[in-house]
Design an enzyme around this catalytic site. Structure first.
Site, PDB file in Angstrom:
ATOM      1  N   THR A 132       0.817  -1.207   0.000  1.00  0.00           N
ATOM      2  CA  THR A 132       0.000   0.000   0.000  1.00  0.00           C
ATOM      3  C   THR A 132       0.858   1.268   0.000  1.00  0.00           C
ATOM      4  OG1 THR A 132      -1.522   1.257   1.409  1.00  0.00           O
ATOM      5  CG2 THR A 132      -0.069  -0.254   2.533  1.00  0.00           C
ATOM      6  N   ASP A 133       0.276   2.349  -0.480  1.00  0.00           N
ATOM      7  CA  ASP A 133       0.986   3.643  -0.417  1.00  0.00           C
ATOM      8  C   ASP A 133       1.084   4.171   1.016  1.00  0.00           C
ATOM      9  OD1 ASP A 133      -1.687   4.349  -0.037  1.00  0.00           O
ATOM     10  OD2 ASP A 133      -1.771   5.802  -1.674  1.00  0.00           O
ATOM     11  N   GLU A 134       0.282   3.579   1.936  1.00  0.00           N
ATOM     12  CA  GLU A 134       0.261   4.111   3.306  1.00  0.00           C
ATOM     13  C   GLU A 134       1.590   3.896   4.026  1.00  0.00           C
ATOM     14  OE1 GLU A 134      -3.254   3.472   5.574  1.00  0.00           O
ATOM     15  OE2 GLU A 134      -4.570   3.695   3.855  1.00  0.00           O
ATOM     16  N   TYR A 158      -1.989  -0.484  10.851  1.00  0.00           N
ATOM     17  CA  TYR A 158      -2.116  -1.151   9.541  1.00  0.00           C
ATOM     18  C   TYR A 158      -0.880  -0.888   8.686  1.00  0.00           C
ATOM     19  CZ  TYR A 158      -3.365  -1.593   4.590  1.00  0.00           C
ATOM     20  OH  TYR A 158      -3.341  -1.895   3.245  1.00  0.00           O
ATOM     21  N   LYS A 162       2.107  -3.402   7.266  1.00  0.00           N
ATOM     22  CA  LYS A 162       2.396  -3.591   5.832  1.00  0.00           C
ATOM     23  C   LYS A 162       3.853  -3.219   5.544  1.00  0.00           C
ATOM     24  CE  LYS A 162      -0.062  -4.624   2.898  1.00  0.00           C
ATOM     25  NZ  LYS A 162      -0.471  -5.957   2.349  1.00  0.00           N
TER      26      LYS A 162
HETATM   27  P1  NAD Z   1      -9.810  -7.300   1.851  1.00  0.00           P
HETATM   28  O1  NAD Z   1      -9.856  -7.009   3.309  1.00  0.00           O
HETATM   29  O2  NAD Z   1     -10.994  -7.004   1.007  1.00  0.00           O
HETATM   30  O3  NAD Z   1      -9.455  -8.846   1.619  1.00  0.00           O
HETATM   31  C1  NAD Z   1      -8.471  -9.504   2.355  1.00  0.00           C
HETATM   32  C2  NAD Z   1      -8.622 -11.007   2.114  1.00  0.00           C
HETATM   33  O4  NAD Z   1      -7.577 -11.677   2.838  1.00  0.00           O
HETATM   34  C3  NAD Z   1      -9.947 -11.577   2.607  1.00  0.00           C
HETATM   35  O5  NAD Z   1     -10.492 -12.437   1.635  1.00  0.00           O
HETATM   36  C4  NAD Z   1      -9.571 -12.340   3.867  1.00  0.00           C
HETATM   37  O6  NAD Z   1     -10.404 -13.448   4.121  1.00  0.00           O
HETATM   38  C5  NAD Z   1      -8.149 -12.761   3.526  1.00  0.00           C
HETATM   39  N1  NAD Z   1      -7.350 -13.022   4.738  1.00  0.00           N
HETATM   40  C6  NAD Z   1      -7.224 -12.195   5.814  1.00  0.00           C
HETATM   41  N2  NAD Z   1      -6.437 -12.787   6.735  1.00  0.00           N
HETATM   42  C7  NAD Z   1      -6.052 -13.981   6.215  1.00  0.00           C
HETATM   43  C8  NAD Z   1      -5.229 -15.040   6.701  1.00  0.00           C
HETATM   44  N3  NAD Z   1      -4.659 -14.975   7.902  1.00  0.00           N
HETATM   45  N4  NAD Z   1      -5.031 -16.114   5.904  1.00  0.00           N
HETATM   46  C9  NAD Z   1      -5.613 -16.173   4.676  1.00  0.00           C
HETATM   47  N5  NAD Z   1      -6.418 -15.233   4.195  1.00  0.00           N
HETATM   48  C10 NAD Z   1      -6.636 -14.143   4.954  1.00  0.00           C
HETATM   49  O7  NAD Z   1      -8.518  -6.540   1.322  1.00  0.00           O
HETATM   50  P2  NAD Z   1      -8.274  -5.762  -0.056  1.00  0.00           P
HETATM   51  O8  NAD Z   1      -8.787  -4.388   0.089  1.00  0.00           O
HETATM   52  O9  NAD Z   1      -8.717  -6.602  -1.184  1.00  0.00           O
HETATM   53  O10 NAD Z   1      -6.679  -5.686  -0.045  1.00  0.00           O
HETATM   54  C11 NAD Z   1      -5.904  -6.765  -0.574  1.00  0.00           C
HETATM   55  C12 NAD Z   1      -4.435  -6.427  -0.426  1.00  0.00           C
HETATM   56  O11 NAD Z   1      -4.149  -5.231  -1.123  1.00  0.00           O
HETATM   57  C13 NAD Z   1      -4.002  -6.184   1.020  1.00  0.00           C
HETATM   58  O12 NAD Z   1      -2.712  -6.730   1.181  1.00  0.00           O
HETATM   59  C14 NAD Z   1      -3.967  -4.667   1.151  1.00  0.00           C
HETATM   60  O13 NAD Z   1      -3.011  -4.280   2.116  1.00  0.00           O
HETATM   61  C15 NAD Z   1      -3.545  -4.273  -0.251  1.00  0.00           C
HETATM   62  N6  NAD Z   1      -4.006  -2.940  -0.707  1.00  0.00           N
HETATM   63  C16 NAD Z   1      -5.340  -2.602  -0.636  1.00  0.00           C
HETATM   64  C17 NAD Z   1      -5.753  -1.368  -1.132  1.00  0.00           C
HETATM   65  C18 NAD Z   1      -7.211  -0.965  -1.104  1.00  0.00           C
HETATM   66  O14 NAD Z   1      -7.514   0.180  -1.447  1.00  0.00           O
HETATM   67  N7  NAD Z   1      -8.137  -1.819  -0.738  1.00  0.00           N
HETATM   68  C19 NAD Z   1      -4.811  -0.491  -1.684  1.00  0.00           C
HETATM   69  C20 NAD Z   1      -3.462  -0.863  -1.711  1.00  0.00           C
HETATM   70  C21 NAD Z   1      -3.077  -2.112  -1.240  1.00  0.00           C
HETATM   71  O1  DAU Z   2      -4.182   3.991   0.400  1.00  0.00           O
HETATM   72  C1  DAU Z   2      -4.386   2.612   0.275  1.00  0.00           C
HETATM   73  C2  DAU Z   2      -5.268   2.122   1.403  1.00  0.00           C
HETATM   74  O2  DAU Z   2      -6.582   2.591   1.120  1.00  0.00           O
HETATM   75  C3  DAU Z   2      -5.255   0.615   1.561  1.00  0.00           C
HETATM   76  O3  DAU Z   2      -3.964   0.185   1.878  1.00  0.00           O
HETATM   77  C4  DAU Z   2      -6.252   0.184   2.647  1.00  0.00           C
HETATM   78  O4  DAU Z   2      -6.300  -1.224   2.723  1.00  0.00           O
HETATM   79  C5  DAU Z   2      -7.623   0.714   2.263  1.00  0.00           C
HETATM   80  O5  DAU Z   2      -8.557   0.391   3.270  1.00  0.00           O
HETATM   81  C6  DAU Z   2      -7.574   2.231   2.062  1.00  0.00           C
HETATM   82  O6  DAU Z   2      -7.317   2.912   3.327  1.00  0.00           O
HETATM   83  P1  DAU Z   2      -8.112   4.254   3.736  1.00  0.00           P
HETATM   84  O7  DAU Z   2      -8.058   4.390   5.188  1.00  0.00           O
HETATM   85  O8  DAU Z   2      -7.646   5.392   2.902  1.00  0.00           O
HETATM   86  O9  DAU Z   2      -9.600   3.827   3.208  1.00  0.00           O
HETATM   87  P2  DAU Z   2     -11.047   4.065   3.857  1.00  0.00           P
HETATM   88  O10 DAU Z   2     -12.048   3.688   2.822  1.00  0.00           O
HETATM   89  O11 DAU Z   2     -11.161   3.442   5.204  1.00  0.00           O
HETATM   90  O12 DAU Z   2     -11.086   5.653   4.048  1.00  0.00           O
HETATM   91  C7  DAU Z   2     -10.915   6.545   2.951  1.00  0.00           C
HETATM   92  C8  DAU Z   2     -10.938   7.967   3.508  1.00  0.00           C
HETATM   93  O13 DAU Z   2     -12.268   8.256   3.979  1.00  0.00           O
HETATM   94  C9  DAU Z   2     -10.028   8.169   4.715  1.00  0.00           C
HETATM   95  O14 DAU Z   2      -9.492   9.489   4.659  1.00  0.00           O
HETATM   96  C10 DAU Z   2     -10.956   8.058   5.919  1.00  0.00           C
HETATM   97  C11 DAU Z   2     -12.281   8.573   5.379  1.00  0.00           C
HETATM   98  N1  DAU Z   2     -13.492   7.953   5.946  1.00  0.00           N
HETATM   99  C12 DAU Z   2     -13.576   6.589   5.949  1.00  0.00           C
HETATM  100  C13 DAU Z   2     -14.694   5.957   6.453  1.00  0.00           C
HETATM  101  C14 DAU Z   2     -14.780   4.431   6.478  1.00  0.00           C
HETATM  102  C15 DAU Z   2     -14.541   8.732   6.409  1.00  0.00           C
HETATM  103  O15 DAU Z   2     -14.477   9.976   6.373  1.00  0.00           O
HETATM  104  N2  DAU Z   2     -15.651   8.107   6.898  1.00  0.00           N
HETATM  105  C16 DAU Z   2     -15.769   6.744   6.957  1.00  0.00           C
HETATM  106  O16 DAU Z   2     -16.803   6.225   7.442  1.00  0.00           O
END
Ligand code: NAD
Ligand code: DAU
Length: 352
Positions: A132-134, A158, A162
């Site tokens: 992630t970019d975080e 988180y 990562k």
């Molecule tokens: P998600 O939470 O939707 O899915 C995570 C999946 O991992 C689920 O299916 C869960 O059952 C599985 N999982 C969790 N713990 C596990 C374990 N111990 N063993 C096996 N499986 C397990 O997540 P996502 O949003 O699809 O993110 C996927 C990946 O991409 C993550 O590594 C996250 O850090 C990264 N990522 C997400 C975003 C985003 O915006 N969602 C952005 C950048 C990177």
């Molecule tokens: O940047 C990549 C990341 O983006 C991934 O690595 C994470 O897995 C993914 O969950 C996401 O993280 P964020 O914290 O940015 O996503 P989220 O959807 O939780 O929140 C997006 C923005 O909105 C953040 O600034 C917090 C705000 N927010 C979020 C929720 C859930 C609100 O204002 N209200 C809310 O209820």
């Protein structure tokens, strides 16, 4: 089979798009999806490919060495695309230990299994870690962006977990010579995202006339990428990326939360036939997230210049598709709210 790929976390949001892309685009690859099915895992996300002959599902925990070693051996895995993780920042603030366990120890367990199975013969092998970019911390509002050279400065439990897993992956290259790639991506949006995250949560609340909880004043900035574009980037990098490299992936698409929320409201109101601005009254400013990172912005020009990838969708088009998808698939959302989605594995897999 030409390749035998292990995709972890394939029942989650991004993972399900990656599984679908690989299963359909590469019929001569075996795609094994290892997922624990935590609250975030939903096998209904993969309904359309679950019977494909080149797809296998294994329910299991990436922290369980025996399970992971067994899968490497059973399928003679030669490539890993590792997505399984705890992914929600708000949950990490409440339960950091779960994040350390899955994101750090789980990644390490997979690395150990790959090292053991491949035992120094790394020809044609790749361990690709999705991050992630975080991990880069937060940016001011000054226009600067994260590049691959930006120093790690994770702020939340988180992002700290990562960052730690990214370091372990690189350590396996430096120490054991394992071919690895790490990519750091910005916020994804699109179908099948668990409705705890901003965009699906807000669409669900708009349709149910529930409050839209905006953290702080809604000034934080995120860079949004359509999830299928991320899956395409992963495909490009898995096949053409250089081992030991890092690539940033992003949408060149920054939005202040409050502006993004108003776009979603306008789009949802239009589709649902409400008067313009009808759902704006649902906006509710709430206490800010602890340690809320101000701004993320990804410079994805290395990926564009070296491997030719770029986002395919304009944001307006992506948001329209996304809002329509959630409104057209209300049962998917309702199954999550009711908890019924957890029965899918038992009903559809175990009874077969
Ligand atoms: P998600 O939470 O939707 O899915 C995570 C999946 O991992 C689920 O299916 C869960 O059952 C599985 N999982 C969790 N713990 C596990 C374990 N111990 N063993 C096996 N499986 C397990 O997540 P996502 O949003 O699809 O993110 C996927 C990946 O991409 C993550 O590594 C996250 O850090 C990264 N990522 C997400 C975003 C985003 O915006 N969602 C952005 C950048 C990177
Ligand atoms: O940047 C990549 C990341 O983006 C991934 O690595 C994470 O897995 C993914 O969950 C996401 O993280 P964020 O914290 O940015 O996503 P989220 O959807 O939780 O929140 C997006 C923005 O909105 C953040 O600034 C917090 C705000 N927010 C979020 C929720 C859930 C609100 O204002 N209200 C809310 O209820």
């Amino acid at each position: 089979m030409k390749r035998r790929i292990l995709i972890t976390g394939g029942a989650g949001f991004i993972g399900s798009h990656v599984v679908r892309l690989f299963v359909t685009k590469y019929p001569d690859y075996l795609v094994v999806n290892l997922d624990k099915l935590t609250y975030a895992g939903n096998l209904a996300n993969l309904k359309d490919v679950e019977l494909a002959p080149n797809y296998r599902f294994e329910k299991g925990d990436i922290c369980d060495g025996e399970t992971v070693n067994g899968i490497f051996e059973k399928y003679d895995i030669d490539g890993v695309i590792h997505l399984a993780a705890e992914s929600h920042v708000d949950r990490s603030i409440k339960e950091p230990l779960t994040f350390a366990r899955t994101n750090v120890m789980g990644t390490l367990t997979l690395l150990e299994a790959a090292k053991h199975r491949w035992s120094g013969n790394y020809d044609g092998k790749l361990f690709y870690h999705i991050s992630t970019d975080e991990v880069y911390g937060a940016l001011p509002f000054d226009g600067s962006m994260f590049t691959e050279e930006t120093k790690y400065a994770p702020h939340s439990p988180y992002s700290a977990s990562k960052a730690s897993s990214d370091h372990f992956v690189r350590a396996y290259h430096n120490t054991y010579g394992m071919p690895v790639i790490v990519t750091n991506c910005s916020n994804n949006y699109g179908p099948y995202q668990f409705p705890e995250k901003l965009i699906p949560l807000f669409i669900n609340n708009i349709r149910n006339r529930r409050p839209l909880p905006v953290y702080g004043r809604g000034k934080n900035v995120r860079d949004w990428l359509y999830v299928e574009d991320h899956a395409r980037a992963i495909d490009t990098i898995f096949h053409n990326g250089k081992a030991a490299e890092t690539y940033n992936i992003g949408g060149f698409n920054e939005w202040r939360n409050i502006d993004l929320i108003k776009v979603i409201i306008r789009c949802a109101d239009r589709i649902m036939g409400n008067p313009e601005g009808f759902s704006e009254e649902l906006i509710t400013y709430v206490t800010d997230r602890e340690g809320h990172d101000l701004r993320y912005a990804i410079d994805a020009s290395k990926l564009r210049d070296e491997l030719g990838w770029q986002p395919s969708l304009q944001f307006e088009e992506g948001i329209e598709k996304t809002v329509r998808w959630y409104l057209d698939n209300q049962q998917w959302l309702d199954n999550i709210t009711s908890g019924d989605y957890e029965k899918y594995y038992e009903e559809m897999y175990l009874k077969r």
